[in-house]
Design an enzyme around this catalytic site. Structure first.
Site, PDB file in Angstrom:
ATOM      1  CG  HIS A 150      -0.349  -0.032   2.539  1.00 22.55           C
ATOM      2  ND1 HIS A 150       0.235   1.072   3.120  1.00 22.55           N
ATOM      3  CD2 HIS A 150      -0.240  -1.026   3.444  1.00 22.55           C
ATOM      4  CE1 HIS A 150       0.682   0.769   4.326  1.00 22.55           C
ATOM      5  NE2 HIS A 150       0.413  -0.509   4.550  1.00 22.55           N
ATOM      6  CB  CYS A 156       1.524  -3.649   5.110  1.00 22.53           C
ATOM      7  SG  CYS A 156      -0.061  -4.414   5.504  1.00 22.53           S
TER       8      CYS A 156
END
Length: 264
Positions: A223, A239
């Site tokens: 992301h 992440c």
């Protein structure tokens, strides 16, 4: 975690066209007389042609990108038809079409797939199961993603050619980014592009090894970020954070079902 909105993905369907033919018409005045048979009909029964059976029982897709999207409720089994592993709805919790990565097809006598062995977007990481071919629509994926944790880089390939190489933040030792073979299972746009996800995220079928109590079980994603200085560092919750401009490019290009390899 900011509220996420669905990226609408249009999946192309394949339409098969058939051929038609017409009989030539002749007038009654010019139609030829039917020939007179000079042979005696045989009384021996005519055997039907032998049934054509498939030469193979399975087909592997492990070396290529192949995905399947759920057409409705879908059940994954440990083996074809035996011991349910998980149940899936047509849409997941984020209202995105449920997608699987296809690894193998079990073929019927006519060589058409009857079952698919697939990767599942559930714990434990890398979970697999068998789903009925009739409950999904299969399609080819020509992208793949490789994440190198040592170099903190993400490489994106299309048809074998590298099209993107970008630095990434990765998980801290206490919240590591899991290694292994996964796939893109959803793409989500952030309601607030200035938030911690930047424009949005490319969700993959992996989960945090440590953050089990997070929302939706601690899923892993590639992301954007509102902390660009963190890119290239070891400081995320698992992440992978990349530049917002690169994320915005990829989220509209990389399809669901894209294989993702995370290596140490």
């Amino acid at each position: 975690m900011p509220r996420l909105a669905l990226v609408v993905t249009i999946l192309a369907a394949v339409v098969a066209a058939g051929c038609t033919g017409g009989d030539r018409e002749e007038s009654a005045a010019t139609a030829p007389e039917p020939p007179v048979s000079t042979t005696t009909p045989s009384s021996e029964p005519v055997a039907p042609p032998p049934a054509v059976r498939c030469a193979a029982s399975s087909r592997s897709y492990a070396g290529r990108g192949m995905a399947a999207v759920a057409l409705g409720p879908t059940v994954a089994f440990r083996r074809p038809g035996r011991k349910i592993v998980a149940r899936f709805e047509r849409l997941n919790v984020n209202r995105v079409r449920t997608t699987f990565r296809v690894l193998e097809a079990r073929l019927g006598p006519d060589c058409r797939p009857s079952w698919y062995r697939v990767q599942l977007p559930i714990r434990p990481n890398g979970a697999e199961g068998w789903i009925r071919a009739g409950t999904v629509r299969r399609y080819v994926v020509d992208y793949r993603i490789v994440v190198d944790l040592s170099d903190r880089l993400i490489m994106v390939y299309r048809d074998g050619d590298e099209i993107v190489r970008t630095p990434t933040a990765i998980g801290r030792p206490e919240t590591p980014t899991p290694t292994g073979s996964y796939y893109v299972n959803q793409r989500l746009l952030a309601a607030d592009p200035s938030g911690p996800w930047g424009p949005g995220g490319i969700g993959i079928s992996a989960f945090s090894p440590t953050l089990r109590n997070w929302a939706q079980g601690g899923p892993i994603a590639i992301h954007g970020t509102n902390q660009p200085s963190s890119i290239g560092q070891v400081m995320s919750n698992g992440c992978m954070r990349i530049d917002n401009a690169v994320l915005e490019q990829l989220i509209h290009a990389v399809p669901d079902g894209t294989p993702v390899r995370i290596r140490a």
